[in-house]
Motif scaffolding. Structure first.
Motif, PDB file in Angstrom:
ATOM      1  N   THR A 183      -0.412  10.939  -6.705  1.00 47.13           N
ATOM      2  CA  THR A 183      -0.630   9.201  -6.207  1.00 47.13           C
ATOM      3  C   THR A 183      -0.877   9.758  -5.212  1.00 47.13           C
ATOM      4  O   THR A 183      -1.781   8.294  -4.890  1.00 47.13           O
ATOM      5  N   ASN A 193       4.803   3.537  -3.231  1.00 45.56           N
ATOM      6  CA  ASN A 193       4.183   4.601  -4.338  1.00 45.56           C
ATOM      7  C   ASN A 193       4.823   5.437  -3.563  1.00 45.56           C
ATOM      8  O   ASN A 193       6.094   6.290  -3.842  1.00 45.56           O
ATOM      9  N   TYR A 194       4.553   6.127  -2.279  1.00 49.00           N
ATOM     10  CA  TYR A 194       5.208   7.181  -1.359  1.00 49.00           C
ATOM     11  C   TYR A 194       6.708   6.445  -1.206  1.00 49.00           C
ATOM     12  O   TYR A 194       7.910   7.778  -0.750  1.00 49.00           O
ATOM     13  N   MET A 199      -0.188   6.967   6.083  1.00 48.70           N
ATOM     14  CA  MET A 199      -0.326   7.036   5.654  1.00 48.70           C
ATOM     15  C   MET A 199      -1.390   6.121   4.489  1.00 48.70           C
ATOM     16  O   MET A 199      -1.674   4.923   5.005  1.00 48.70           O
ATOM     17  N   PRO A 200      -2.895   6.423   4.391  1.00 46.90           N
ATOM     18  CA  PRO A 200      -3.357   5.531   3.564  1.00 46.90           C
ATOM     19  C   PRO A 200      -2.585   5.030   2.616  1.00 46.90           C
ATOM     20  O   PRO A 200      -1.906   5.883   1.705  1.00 46.90           O
ATOM     21  N   HIS A 201      -3.364   4.049   2.303  1.00 41.74           N
ATOM     22  CA  HIS A 201      -3.213   3.172   1.504  1.00 41.74           C
ATOM     23  C   HIS A 201      -3.109   3.430   0.069  1.00 41.74           C
ATOM     24  O   HIS A 201      -3.965   4.506  -0.808  1.00 41.74           O
ATOM     25  N   TYR A 202      -2.263   3.527  -0.999  1.00 42.26           N
ATOM     26  CA  TYR A 202      -2.442   3.471  -2.319  1.00 42.26           C
ATOM     27  C   TYR A 202      -3.910   3.058  -2.497  1.00 42.26           C
ATOM     28  O   TYR A 202      -3.915   1.657  -2.762  1.00 42.26           O
ATOM     29  N   GLY A 203      -3.951   4.250  -3.763  1.00 39.06           N
ATOM     30  CA  GLY A 203      -5.784   3.932  -4.041  1.00 39.06           C
ATOM     31  C   GLY A 203      -6.830   4.083  -3.553  1.00 39.06           C
ATOM     32  O   GLY A 203      -8.529   3.202  -3.679  1.00 39.06           O
ATOM     33  N   ASP A 204      -6.755   3.979  -2.066  1.00 36.09           N
ATOM     34  CA  ASP A 204      -7.684   4.044  -1.064  1.00 36.09           C
ATOM     35  C   ASP A 204      -9.458   5.112  -1.560  1.00 36.09           C
ATOM     36  O   ASP A 204      -8.766   6.096  -1.114  1.00 36.09           O
ATOM     37  N   PRO A 205     -10.072   4.752  -0.906  1.00 31.49           N
ATOM     38  CA  PRO A 205     -11.196   5.061  -1.335  1.00 31.49           C
ATOM     39  C   PRO A 205     -11.392   6.218  -0.353  1.00 31.49           C
ATOM     40  O   PRO A 205     -12.571   7.115  -0.591  1.00 31.49           O
ATOM     41  N   LYS A 209      -5.258   8.836  -7.052  1.00 31.81           N
ATOM     42  CA  LYS A 209      -5.083   7.734  -7.265  1.00 31.81           C
ATOM     43  C   LYS A 209      -6.414   7.013  -6.336  1.00 31.81           C
ATOM     44  O   LYS A 209      -5.996   7.121  -5.277  1.00 31.81           O
ATOM     45  N   VAL A 210      -7.373   6.862  -7.048  1.00 31.51           N
ATOM     46  CA  VAL A 210      -8.538   6.015  -6.414  1.00 31.51           C
ATOM     47  C   VAL A 210      -8.315   4.274  -7.110  1.00 31.51           C
ATOM     48  O   VAL A 210      -8.608   4.781  -8.295  1.00 31.51           O
ATOM     49  N   ARG A 211      -8.451   3.428  -6.399  1.00 32.43           N
ATOM     50  CA  ARG A 211      -8.304   2.090  -6.967  1.00 32.43           C
ATOM     51  C   ARG A 211      -9.827   1.834  -8.511  1.00 32.43           C
ATOM     52  O   ARG A 211     -10.665   2.172  -7.784  1.00 32.43           O
ATOM     53  N   GLY A 219       0.972  -1.176   0.000  1.00 32.52           N
ATOM     54  CA  GLY A 219       0.065  -0.294   0.202  1.00 32.52           C
ATOM     55  C   GLY A 219       0.796   1.298   0.020  1.00 32.52           C
ATOM     56  O   GLY A 219       0.239   2.084  -0.621  1.00 32.52           O
ATOM     57  N   LEU A 220       2.258   0.982   0.337  1.00 32.03           N
ATOM     58  CA  LEU A 220       3.085   2.061   0.776  1.00 32.03           C
ATOM     59  C   LEU A 220       3.986   2.297  -0.085  1.00 32.03           C
ATOM     60  O   LEU A 220       4.482   3.217   0.119  1.00 32.03           O
ATOM     61  N   SER A 238     -15.745   8.324  -5.297  1.00 35.75           N
ATOM     62  CA  SER A 238     -16.077   7.820  -6.423  1.00 35.75           C
ATOM     63  C   SER A 238     -17.666   6.943  -5.739  1.00 35.75           C
ATOM     64  O   SER A 238     -18.336   7.190  -6.493  1.00 35.75           O
ATOM     65  N   THR A 272     -17.175   9.018  -0.810  1.00 35.09           N
ATOM     66  CA  THR A 272     -16.145   9.612  -1.273  1.00 35.09           C
ATOM     67  C   THR A 272     -16.877   9.948  -2.686  1.00 35.09           C
ATOM     68  O   THR A 272     -17.542   9.882  -3.205  1.00 35.09           O
TER      69      THR A 272
END
Lengths: 199, 192
Positions: free
Chosen positions: A55, A14-15, B106-112, A58-60, A11-12, A96, A94
């Motif tokens: 980054t 990309n950071y 931090m919120p995870h990648y793509g977390d809505p 972005k929404v999954r 999950g992280l 989405s 949200t």
């Protein structure tokens, strides 16, 4: 398998990549003594900040926040019919879920299930990119100017020259100023012999 | 992780490190252009095509041209420095460590449900449906309307920077010999 840690890494990451890029730019700024190299380092740092913002937007499962025209038309028509009362019930929605949720009643509408990524970070970064190029241009103009005055763009050498310039001189300063004014009066603008040797 | 993304990220990191190691400034500028194009590709994957276009045009295009014209005026070779790289490396590692520690919650990648996606509610995507009379690109609507003052400020910055560059680089032809003389004298003094 340590699955929470693995999930966190997935999950992280990309950071972390952004931080690696950012620190590379920071290292260039700190370690390199060439002024142009420093500007390059600042540019790399800056681009990594753009990536950090983008980054986060972005929404999954999302797509770019561009609404297909026919979808916009259909949704606008439906909204017009039902009014806007649905907005209030989704205070914590949200980007989405809101699109999906607010139009759950119109699930048969085309495009009701499209998830859009957040457009706000994109907009902020568009502004930042243009401001960034403006500051880069300014920095490079200063570099050119420094090169004119010192004949070098190496920071070590510039400091050396500055230190030597502060020391007392066996040549009188006034004498040099006189020489400058003399050469200024003597040389006509169309034969700048000395400026050639600097550039 | 998608293999394309993985390749782009690996290339990004490699390019950045290469730029740090290169002493040929011309090559370093070229690698900066490659870096910008790779970032633009990743932005494309991250659903930000507008930013990707701008980065490709401004970051890889205009910025490279500006750097190359500066190189033409100043020289292309970086001198080796006598300073040790240990201290900067240490500073960078400590800062990077602190930043990575900072990302852990931090919120995870793509977390809505990330905070970024919560605040403007109803979201700009929703609002622009109603406000913009069918303008399809929400980023455009945001840039020119909802955050129009931002864009105005940005234009002001560009104007200011342009004026400043002109003022810095403008030089009276009469002053050139005097400046060259002074530069030569200072260099001679430093060498003595």
């Amino acid at each position: 398998m340590n699955s929470p840690a693995l999930e966190q890494a997935a999950g992280l990451y990309n950071y972390w990549i952004v931080i690696v890029l950012m620190m590379t730019g920071f290292y260039i700024v700190l370690a390199r003594r060439n002024l142009i190299k420093a500007v390059i380092g600042l540019n790399i740092f800056q681009t990594s900040v753009f990536l950090l913002y983008v980054t986060m937007g972005k929404v999954r499962g999302g797509t770019a926040p561009i609404i297909p025209p026919e979808v916009a038309e259909a949704q606008a028509k439906a909204m017009h019919e039902t009014g806007h009362s649905e907005h209030g019930t989704h205070a914590l929605g949200t980007v989405s879920e809101e699109i999906v949720g607010a139009h759950a009643a119109h699930a048969d509408l085309p495009g009701a299930d499209i998830i859009y990524s957040n457009p706000l970070p994109s907009v902020l970064m568009l502004t930042a990119i243009v401001v960034g190029i403006a500051t880069t241009a300014l920095a490079l103009a200063l570099v050119v100017r420094i090169r004119e005055d010192y004949g070098t763009i190496e920071e070590d050498r510039i400091l050396e020259i500055d230190r030597a310039d502060g020391l007392p001189d066996d040549d009188d300063e006034d004498q040099w100023i006189d020489a400058d004014t003399h050469s200024l009066a003597g040389s006509s603008p169309d034969t700048p012999t000395d400026s050639e040797s600097v550039n | 992780m998608n293999w394309v993304v993985f390749a782009i990220l690996a290339l990004l990191a490699l390019t950045a490190v290469t730029v740090a190691r290169l002493r040929q400034l011309w090559a370093a500028v070229m690698f900066t252009g490659i870096y910008s194009f790779l970032s633009a590709s990743w932005m494309m994957i991250l659903d930000a095509p507008d930013v990707a276009f701008t980065e490709a045009a401004v970051g890889a295009g205009i910025s490279t041209v500006l750097m190359l014209s500066t190189l033409a005026l100043t020289g292309e070779q970086e001198q080796p420095t006598k300073r040790s790289p240990i201290v900067p490396l240490l500073v960078v590692l400590v800062t990077g460590g602190a930043l990575i520690y900072g990302t852990l919650d931090m919120p995870h990648y793509g977390d809505p449900n990330a905070v970024v996606h919560q605040h403007p509610d109803p979201s700009f995507v929703e609002r622009s449906l109603d406000d913009m009379h069918g303008l399809p690109n929400v980023v455009t609507a945001l840039l020119a309307s909802y955050r129009g003052y931002d864009t105005l400020g940005e234009t002001t910055v560009v104007l200011t920077a342009g004026i400043a560059v002109l003022l810095i680089l403008r030089r009276d032809e009469m002053e050139r010999p005097a400046i060259a003389n002074r530069a030569k004298r200072r260099r001679r003094k430093a060498n003595a």
